[in-house]
Design an enzyme around this catalytic site. Structure first.
Site, PDB file in Angstrom:
ATOM      1  CB  ALA A   1      49.696  23.005  33.584  1.00  0.00           C
TER       2      ALA A   1
ATOM      3  N   GLY B   1      53.008  25.913  36.076  1.00  0.00           N
ATOM      4  CA  GLY B   1      52.944  27.096  36.912  1.00  0.00           C
ATOM      5  C   GLY B   1      53.439  28.331  36.177  1.00  0.00           C
TER       6      GLY B   1
ATOM      7  CG  ASP C   1      50.375  36.776  35.580  1.00  0.00           C
ATOM      8  OD1 ASP C   1      49.421  37.091  36.320  1.00  0.00           O
ATOM      9  OD2 ASP C   1      50.240  36.163  34.509  1.00  0.00           O
TER      10      ASP C   1
ATOM     11  CB  ALA D   1      43.281  38.951  33.401  1.00  0.00           C
TER      12      ALA D   1
ATOM     13  CG  HIS E   1      11.472  33.829  42.816  1.00  0.00           C
ATOM     14  ND1 HIS E   1      12.031  32.580  42.976  1.00  0.00           N
ATOM     15  CD2 HIS E   1      10.253  33.637  42.228  1.00  0.00           C
ATOM     16  CE1 HIS E   1      11.176  31.674  42.516  1.00  0.00           C
ATOM     17  NE2 HIS E   1      10.095  32.279  42.052  1.00  0.00           N
TER      18      HIS E   1
END
Length: 280
Positions: A83, A85, A125, A133, A259
């Protein structure tokens, strides 16, 4: 995510990271809890470590690792996932010639996705962090509305975009970490609530986890929220809505959470910032 995915499938996994902790962009406390959980699952973490060489064999890869102390070791595995970047696909497609500015492999765009060149917009990106996304999709809506001439289009506020890591346990966050909030010079207050104090979490068999809130102590502004545990990638949106709507600690404290639900922990983490948690 991939390390957690393969470990869950039964593979032996070793994570090598050049930084001193896993998930370095997350709150340090959450990062520490994640590392503890991964180690408990049998994942091997080698942090503060460089990969100096990868040597591929017929059916294996030998990795040479170098620690902070300068010592090296070799680890032989079946597969390596690297990985490095995210960079934009911006080379040799004529962007500069068209007048579109590129910096550090990303297209420079304005708050509405405009590039400064008529008819050319950029989103996702390609225009930089956060590389998510859901952020890209929202940018697409902004650009489409701007092109269509919709009035009152709101620009994207990246500080209100949640980050979600789909590992086990899940990790989710929005806004400033405790450390970043302190660095901003604000006086802050922090609330925390563990999963073990929540009936629904116990009933689900998911009693490990934590929800953490960071507030401006003077104004009550929600600066950040950080979570680790079951379904936190679903829960985080509650704090995203609170940040987007600029709700204060008191407004959140006066909100009734149903709850029995995991979401009750979100309320507890809010009131815990004033030392008023009920179920711990």
């Amino acid at each position: 995510e991939f390390a957690s995915f393969y470990k869950t499938l039964g593979a032996e996994v070793t994570v090598v990271g050049i930084l001193d902790r896993v998930m370095p962009v997350e709150d340090e406390e959450i990062s520490g809890l994640a590392a503890k959980a991964f180690t408990k699952q049998g994942m091997k973490l080698k942090l503060g470590t460089q990969v100096t060489e990868l040597k591929k064999g017929a059916d294996s890869v030998t990795c040479t690792l170098k620690g902070k102390d300068g010592k090296t070791e070799q680890v032989t595995v079946e597969r390596v996932i690297l990985a490095m970047g995210i960079v934009g696909n911006v080379e040799n497609i004529g962007l500069e010639a068209a007048g579109i500015k590129v910096e550090k492999t990303h297209v420079v765009a304005g708050k509405y996705g405009e590039t400064g060149v008529d008819g050319v917009w950029a989103i996702g990106d390609l225009v930089g962090a956060p590389w998510l996304a859901h952020k890209a999709m929202h940018e697409g809506v902004i650009v489409a509305e701007k092109i269509a001439g919709v009035k009152g289009v709101h620009p994207l506020n990246t500080s209100n975009v949640a980050g979600c890591t789909y590992c086990w346990p899940q990790v989710a966050s929005v806004g400033l970490t405790e450390a970043k909030a302190k660095e901003s010079g604000r006086k802050i207050k922090v609330g925390k609530f563990p999963f073990i104090g929540n009936g629904k979490a116990i009933a689900l068999g998911e009693a490990d986890g934590l929800i953490k809130t960071v507030f401006d102590a003077e104004t009550g502004e929600l600066l950040g929220a950080h979570m680790i545990g079951a379904e936190v990638t679903e829960l985080i949106q509650g704090y995203v809505i609170a940040k987007t709507g600029e709700l204060t600690d008191q407004e959140l404290a006066h909100t009734i959470f149903p709850h029995p639900t995991l979401s009750e922990m979100m309320h507890e983490a809010v009131i815990a910032a004033d030392g008023a948690a009920l179920h711990i």
